[in-house]
Design a protein around this motif. Structure first.
Motif, PDB file in Angstrom:
ATOM      1  N   VAL A  76      -5.929 -32.599 -30.845  1.00  0.00           N
ATOM      2  CA  VAL A  76      -7.003 -33.552 -30.983  1.00  0.00           C
ATOM      3  C   VAL A  76      -7.640 -33.374 -32.353  1.00  0.00           C
ATOM      4  CG1 VAL A  76      -9.207 -34.290 -30.027  1.00  0.00           C
ATOM      5  CG2 VAL A  76      -7.422 -33.445 -28.519  1.00  0.00           C
ATOM      6  N   SER A  77      -7.828 -34.465 -33.044  1.00  0.00           N
ATOM      7  CA  SER A  77      -8.348 -34.382 -34.410  1.00  0.00           C
ATOM      8  C   SER A  77      -9.721 -33.737 -34.420  1.00  0.00           C
ATOM      9  CB  SER A  77      -8.425 -35.792 -35.010  1.00  0.00           C
ATOM     10  OG  SER A  77      -9.016 -35.748 -36.273  1.00  0.00           O
ATOM     11  N   TYR A  78      -9.928 -32.884 -35.435  1.00  0.00           N
ATOM     12  CA  TYR A  78     -11.222 -32.221 -35.565  1.00  0.00           C
ATOM     13  C   TYR A  78     -12.083 -33.016 -36.526  1.00  0.00           C
ATOM     14  CZ  TYR A  78     -14.744 -28.637 -36.238  1.00  0.00           C
ATOM     15  OH  TYR A  78     -15.926 -27.947 -36.291  1.00  0.00           O
ATOM     16  N   GLN A  79     -12.870 -33.949 -36.010  1.00  0.00           N
ATOM     17  CA  GLN A  79     -13.834 -34.761 -36.720  1.00  0.00           C
ATOM     18  C   GLN A  79     -13.190 -35.674 -37.763  1.00  0.00           C
ATOM     19  OE1 GLN A  79     -16.901 -32.190 -38.222  1.00  0.00           O
ATOM     20  NE2 GLN A  79     -17.773 -31.837 -36.213  1.00  0.00           N
ATOM     21  N   SER A  80     -12.519 -35.126 -38.771  1.00  0.00           N
ATOM     22  CA  SER A  80     -11.935 -35.957 -39.823  1.00  0.00           C
ATOM     23  C   SER A  80     -10.880 -35.153 -40.547  1.00  0.00           C
ATOM     24  CB  SER A  80     -13.027 -36.403 -40.815  1.00  0.00           C
ATOM     25  OG  SER A  80     -13.424 -35.329 -41.619  1.00  0.00           O
ATOM     26  N   ASN A  81     -10.159 -35.848 -41.416  1.00  0.00           N
ATOM     27  CA  ASN A  81      -9.124 -35.170 -42.193  1.00  0.00           C
ATOM     28  C   ASN A  81      -9.681 -34.551 -43.463  1.00  0.00           C
ATOM     29  OD1 ASN A  81      -7.169 -35.833 -40.370  1.00  0.00           O
ATOM     30  ND2 ASN A  81      -6.551 -37.698 -41.444  1.00  0.00           N
ATOM     31  N   LYS A  82     -10.967 -34.683 -43.694  1.00  0.00           N
ATOM     32  CA  LYS A  82     -11.564 -34.133 -44.900  1.00  0.00           C
ATOM     33  C   LYS A  82     -11.670 -32.618 -44.791  1.00  0.00           C
ATOM     34  CE  LYS A  82     -15.610 -34.534 -47.890  1.00  0.00           C
ATOM     35  NZ  LYS A  82     -16.939 -35.150 -48.057  1.00  0.00           N
ATOM     36  N   PRO A  83     -11.188 -31.866 -45.798  1.00  0.00           N
ATOM     37  CA  PRO A  83     -11.252 -30.406 -45.734  1.00  0.00           C
ATOM     38  C   PRO A  83     -12.696 -29.916 -45.646  1.00  0.00           C
ATOM     39  CG  PRO A  83      -9.785 -31.126 -47.487  1.00  0.00           C
ATOM     40  CD  PRO A  83     -10.487 -32.345 -46.998  1.00  0.00           C
ATOM     41  N   ARG A  84     -12.917 -28.912 -44.800  1.00  0.00           N
ATOM     42  CA  ARG A  84     -14.233 -28.312 -44.668  1.00  0.00           C
ATOM     43  C   ARG A  84     -14.189 -26.917 -45.277  1.00  0.00           C
ATOM     44  NH1 ARG A  84     -17.039 -29.809 -39.154  1.00  0.00           N
ATOM     45  NH2 ARG A  84     -17.973 -27.803 -39.617  1.00  0.00           N
ATOM     46  N   LEU A  85     -15.181 -26.612 -46.103  1.00  0.00           N
ATOM     47  CA  LEU A  85     -15.224 -25.330 -46.787  1.00  0.00           C
ATOM     48  C   LEU A  85     -15.889 -24.302 -45.880  1.00  0.00           C
ATOM     49  CD1 LEU A  85     -14.378 -24.172 -49.514  1.00  0.00           C
ATOM     50  CD2 LEU A  85     -16.674 -24.662 -50.364  1.00  0.00           C
ATOM     51  N   ASN A  86     -15.126 -23.306 -45.469  1.00  0.00           N
ATOM     52  CA  ASN A  86     -15.648 -22.264 -44.600  1.00  0.00           C
ATOM     53  C   ASN A  86     -16.570 -21.336 -45.397  1.00  0.00           C
ATOM     54  OD1 ASN A  86     -15.360 -19.331 -43.456  1.00  0.00           O
ATOM     55  ND2 ASN A  86     -14.849 -20.684 -41.750  1.00  0.00           N
ATOM     56  N   ARG A  87     -17.795 -21.152 -44.923  1.00  0.00           N
ATOM     57  CA  ARG A  87     -18.788 -20.387 -45.677  1.00  0.00           C
ATOM     58  C   ARG A  87     -18.410 -18.909 -45.790  1.00  0.00           C
ATOM     59  NH1 ARG A  87     -24.569 -22.777 -43.364  1.00  0.00           N
ATOM     60  NH2 ARG A  87     -24.260 -24.936 -44.058  1.00  0.00           N
ATOM     61  N   TYR A  88     -17.830 -18.371 -44.739  1.00  0.00           N
ATOM     62  CA  TYR A  88     -17.461 -16.956 -44.749  1.00  0.00           C
ATOM     63  C   TYR A  88     -16.331 -16.716 -45.755  1.00  0.00           C
ATOM     64  CZ  TYR A  88     -16.510 -12.303 -42.797  1.00  0.00           C
ATOM     65  OH  TYR A  88     -16.351 -10.957 -42.623  1.00  0.00           O
ATOM     66  N   ALA A  89     -15.339 -17.608 -45.759  1.00  0.00           N
ATOM     67  CA  ALA A  89     -14.248 -17.503 -46.732  1.00  0.00           C
ATOM     68  C   ALA A  89     -14.776 -17.701 -48.152  1.00  0.00           C
ATOM     69  CB  ALA A  89     -13.162 -18.526 -46.431  1.00  0.00           C
ATOM     70  N   LEU A  90     -15.715 -18.645 -48.312  1.00  0.00           N
ATOM     71  CA  LEU A  90     -16.300 -18.891 -49.630  1.00  0.00           C
ATOM     72  C   LEU A  90     -17.052 -17.660 -50.130  1.00  0.00           C
ATOM     73  CD1 LEU A  90     -17.043 -20.796 -51.969  1.00  0.00           C
ATOM     74  CD2 LEU A  90     -19.002 -21.565 -50.614  1.00  0.00           C
ATOM     75  N   GLY A  91     -17.815 -17.014 -49.237  1.00  0.00           N
ATOM     76  CA  GLY A  91     -18.562 -15.820 -49.633  1.00  0.00           C
ATOM     77  C   GLY A  91     -17.633 -14.695 -50.072  1.00  0.00           C
ATOM     78  N   GLY A  92     -16.563 -14.461 -49.311  1.00  0.00           N
ATOM     79  CA  GLY A  92     -15.601 -13.435 -49.691  1.00  0.00           C
ATOM     80  C   GLY A  92     -14.916 -13.754 -51.004  1.00  0.00           C
ATOM     81  N   ALA A  93     -14.581 -15.041 -51.210  1.00  0.00           N
ATOM     82  CA  ALA A  93     -13.914 -15.454 -52.446  1.00  0.00           C
ATOM     83  C   ALA A  93     -14.820 -15.271 -53.655  1.00  0.00           C
ATOM     84  CB  ALA A  93     -13.469 -16.915 -52.334  1.00  0.00           C
ATOM     85  N   ILE A  94     -16.097 -15.595 -53.499  1.00  0.00           N
ATOM     86  CA  ILE A  94     -17.042 -15.445 -54.613  1.00  0.00           C
ATOM     87  C   ILE A  94     -17.214 -13.978 -54.975  1.00  0.00           C
ATOM     88  CG2 ILE A  94     -19.481 -15.665 -55.254  1.00  0.00           C
ATOM     89  CD1 ILE A  94     -19.522 -18.339 -53.784  1.00  0.00           C
ATOM     90  N   LEU A  95     -17.376 -13.125 -53.961  1.00  0.00           N
ATOM     91  CA  LEU A  95     -17.551 -11.697 -54.227  1.00  0.00           C
ATOM     92  C   LEU A  95     -16.316 -11.108 -54.929  1.00  0.00           C
ATOM     93  CD1 LEU A  95     -19.271 -10.516 -50.919  1.00  0.00           C
ATOM     94  CD2 LEU A  95     -20.289 -10.567 -53.201  1.00  0.00           C
ATOM     95  N   ALA A  96     -15.126 -11.481 -54.453  1.00  0.00           N
ATOM     96  CA  ALA A  96     -13.902 -10.966 -55.071  1.00  0.00           C
ATOM     97  C   ALA A  96     -13.720 -11.517 -56.482  1.00  0.00           C
ATOM     98  CB  ALA A  96     -12.696 -11.324 -54.210  1.00  0.00           C
ATOM     99  N   SER A  97     -14.037 -12.787 -56.664  1.00  0.00           N
ATOM    100  CA  SER A  97     -13.811 -13.431 -57.960  1.00  0.00           C
ATOM    101  C   SER A  97     -14.789 -12.958 -59.024  1.00  0.00           C
ATOM    102  CB  SER A  97     -13.910 -14.948 -57.805  1.00  0.00           C
ATOM    103  OG  SER A  97     -12.971 -15.425 -56.864  1.00  0.00           O
ATOM    104  N   THR A  98     -15.932 -12.423 -58.589  1.00  0.00           N
ATOM    105  CA  THR A  98     -16.906 -11.908 -59.551  1.00  0.00           C
ATOM    106  C   THR A  98     -16.278 -10.847 -60.442  1.00  0.00           C
ATOM    107  OG1 THR A  98     -18.665 -12.324 -57.939  1.00  0.00           O
ATOM    108  CG2 THR A  98     -19.215 -10.905 -59.783  1.00  0.00           C
ATOM    109  N   ASN A  99     -15.270 -10.164 -59.929  1.00  0.00           N
ATOM    110  CA  ASN A  99     -14.542  -9.153 -60.712  1.00  0.00           C
ATOM    111  C   ASN A  99     -13.964  -9.741 -61.994  1.00  0.00           C
ATOM    112  OD1 ASN A  99     -14.154  -6.425 -60.560  1.00  0.00           O
ATOM    113  ND2 ASN A  99     -12.185  -6.524 -59.538  1.00  0.00           N
ATOM    114  N   SER A 100     -13.620 -11.029 -61.952  1.00  0.00           N
ATOM    115  CA  SER A 100     -12.981 -11.667 -63.104  1.00  0.00           C
ATOM    116  C   SER A 100     -13.945 -11.901 -64.255  1.00  0.00           C
ATOM    117  CB  SER A 100     -12.351 -12.997 -62.670  1.00  0.00           C
ATOM    118  OG  SER A 100     -11.381 -12.784 -61.668  1.00  0.00           O
ATOM    119  N   ILE A 101     -15.249 -11.807 -63.981  1.00  0.00           N
ATOM    120  CA  ILE A 101     -16.226 -11.921 -65.065  1.00  0.00           C
ATOM    121  C   ILE A 101     -15.962 -10.849 -66.123  1.00  0.00           C
ATOM    122  CG2 ILE A 101     -18.661 -11.431 -65.608  1.00  0.00           C
ATOM    123  CD1 ILE A 101     -19.513 -13.122 -63.363  1.00  0.00           C
ATOM    124  N   LEU A 102     -15.424  -9.703 -65.679  1.00  0.00           N
ATOM    125  CA  LEU A 102     -15.217  -8.580 -66.593  1.00  0.00           C
ATOM    126  C   LEU A 102     -14.280  -8.953 -67.736  1.00  0.00           C
ATOM    127  CD1 LEU A 102     -14.758  -5.767 -63.894  1.00  0.00           C
ATOM    128  CD2 LEU A 102     -16.878  -6.553 -64.989  1.00  0.00           C
TER     129      LEU A 102
END
Length: 535
Positions: free
Chosen positions: A53-79
């Motif tokens: 059954v379709s979940y609301q729409s086909n538009k991708p939803r950004l998961n906040r928990y995944a986004l938080g982990g990605a931001i924390l890990a990517s901060t390393n690249s500032i170096l």
């Protein structure tokens, strides 16, 4: 699932029979899930996305928990970004203070990239052993030591030692951040999340340029040490941020820690049913990889996998799909640095000097404009990687770079021929061409290289395969950075940019013929994509 992966994260998936019975009472939408599961079992179709059954729409939803982990890990690249930006100005001040030659400047700038090769090669084995999360902490701690050494350096050899240590930390960071984010992210938003390391590299470059502008007026000997020493601050923040990050669910599966992996997947998925399916896919991929590579001979006594035998599988006895993946991963990383982008960023004040801008403050001010342009375009690219795809963005970026580098070479040649009477419109043309070059890099090769390198390797080979590809990246960056000024003096800046234009034409052809599209597919589906040679 492959042909319908676009729906993967927007539907209620049928659970395995045992899981469906246990979990059914706890779902608010239990009737929908039950219906979906019954339809899937009655029709006996393997493609679950057709039976849900379709979940609301086909538009991708950004998961906040995944986004938080990605931001924390990517901060390393500032170096790395901060080092690229700050060294473009600090190298001029170091040259004046320590009375070093242009060859020594090249060695000083390029040695960080060459030494990052050590970190890149070691990071694969390390992350398979201690995990993705703690490898990020190792990267931050190593760079912290290097930044302190550089900030306190009393002499050129001491400064070189700091660059070597910092380079090893950068190598660790460049490999582990994209791999961690790719393994944590849902398929439909993986392109955006895995491009965040490049976004943070661009932010770091901009901060480095701002640092140059802010501290260049201080007494010589204090200014460049303060510029380099400030790099310790983001590394401390990264090391602390690791404590709030989850471990990669795919690494947990390889270690046999299925319940922990399930909990991470539940938090990074739309619903529990999707998490169950993702976990089943990862377990299936891990089991298949183990059987193909005779994993029972490459495990520890407790049955866990620490990356043994992977180098042999990658370099000595690769299968045809693995060989295709290696060619693609190494190729895209090679062209990322062969494009000369890092050298342009490191030596942008030298390029602008050649273009006729002599005032030091003006030089640093123009680099800030270039940094802003680069950051804006990498953000735009990150937003379009998932809906548009990897191939179109790579092809657009490489074509744009080829044209911009040709215009920049033409402008530098005209300035060289004009002698002291430099036309303002030619100077403006060179500045615009430089900004266009780094902007097209940020649209294509910049973010897409990290995304592609981290998502195309099979689970068992991902950490060390990515480390091999990133090692080629760092080696090429070091070679280009350590020869850019010397080659430019021999054939002029105009000639150098014409050569780089030719490199980008070759890159465009390589991307067109060898790189399949991976958008919207799970990491497990991408492995099958290379087996089928589908484009």
């Amino acid at each position: 699932m492959e042909e319908n992966s676009a729906l993967e994260h927007h539907c209620y998936y049928p659970l395995p029979a045992s899981a469906a019975k246990a979990d059914h009472p706890n779902h608010n939408d239990g009737e929908k899930e039950e219906t979906c599961a019954e339809e899937g079992s009655s029709q006996h179709q393997p493609n679950t996305s057709q039976n849900c059954v379709s979940y609301q729409s086909n538009k991708p939803r950004l998961n906040r928990y995944a986004l938080g982990g990605a931001i924390l890990a990517s901060t390393n690249s500032i170096l790395l970004g901060y080092d690229i930006g700050v060294m473009s100005g600090a190298s001029l001040l170091i040259r004046q203070d320590l009375k070093i030659t242009s060859v020594q400047v090249e060695i000083l700038v390029g040695c960080l990239n060459v030494c990052s090769l050590i970190g890149s090669l070691a990071s694969g084995k390390t992350s398979d052993w201690i995990g993705r999360r703690y490898t990020i902490m190792v990267a931050a701690a190593t760079f912290l030591i290097g930044a302190i050494l550089m900030g306190l350096a009393p002499s050129f050899p001491f400064l070189m030692a700091g660059r070597v240590v910092a380079g090893i930390g950068v190598g660790y960071s460049l490999m582990i951040s994209p791999v961690y984010v790719a393994e944590l992210s849902p398929a439909l938003t993986r392109g955006f999340l895995t491009s965040l390391p490049e976004v943070f590299i661009s932010v770091g470059i901009l901060l480095g340029y701002v640092s140059n502008y802010a501290f260049s007026g201080l007494p010589n000997g204090i200014n460049w040490r303060l510029m380099l020493g400030l790099a310790a601050l983001p590394s401390i923040a990264v090391a602390l941020g690791v404590l709030a990050m989850p471990e990669s669910p795919r690494w947990l599966v390889v270690k046999g820690r299925f319940e922990e992996a399930k909990q991470v997947l539940i938090r990074t998925s739309e619903n529990k049913g999707e998490a169950e399916l993702r976990l089943a896919e990862i377990q299936e991929a891990a089991a298949a990889s183990a059987s193909i590579t005779n994993m029972d001979k490459a495990t520890t006594s407790d049955g866990s996998f620490n990356g043994q035998g992977v180098w042999k599988e990658l370099l000595v006895t690769p299968t045809s799909p693995v060989l295709r993946i290696l060619v693609v991963a190494i190729g895209v990383n090679f062209f990322m640095q062969a494009s000369g982008n890092d050298a342009v960023m490191y030596y942008s004040p030298e390029v602008f000097k050649e273009a006729g801008i002599k005032d030091e403050k003006q030089l640093f001010g123009v680099t800030i404009i270039m940094g802003i342009a680069k950051t804006c375009f990498v953000l735009i690219s990150a937003l379009f990687l998932d809906p548009v795809g990897r191939r179109p963005m790579l092809l657009l970026g490489s074509c744009g770079m080829a044209i911009s580098l040709f215009v920049l070479g033409l402008g530098c040649t005209l300035l060289k021929l004009s002698g002291d009477n430099k036309d303002e419109w030619v100077i403006a043309l060179c500045v615009v061409a430089v900004c266009a070059t780094v902007s097209f890099f940020s649209i294509g090769l910049g973010p897409t290289t990290w995304v592609y390198s981290s998502e195309i390797f099979p689970l068992r080979l991902r950490a060390q395969g990515s480390s091999l590809a990133i090692s080629v990246n760092r080696l090429m960056s070091g070679i280009v950075s350590m020869t850019f000024l010397s080659v430019s003096e021999a054939i002029t800046f105009g000639g150098m940019f014409f050569v780089l234009c030719g490199v980008m034409v070759c890159a465009t052809l390589f991307f067109y013929f060898f790189l399949p599209e991976t958008k919207g597919k799970s990491l497990e589906e991408i492995e099958a994509l290379f087996e089928d040679q589908a484009h």
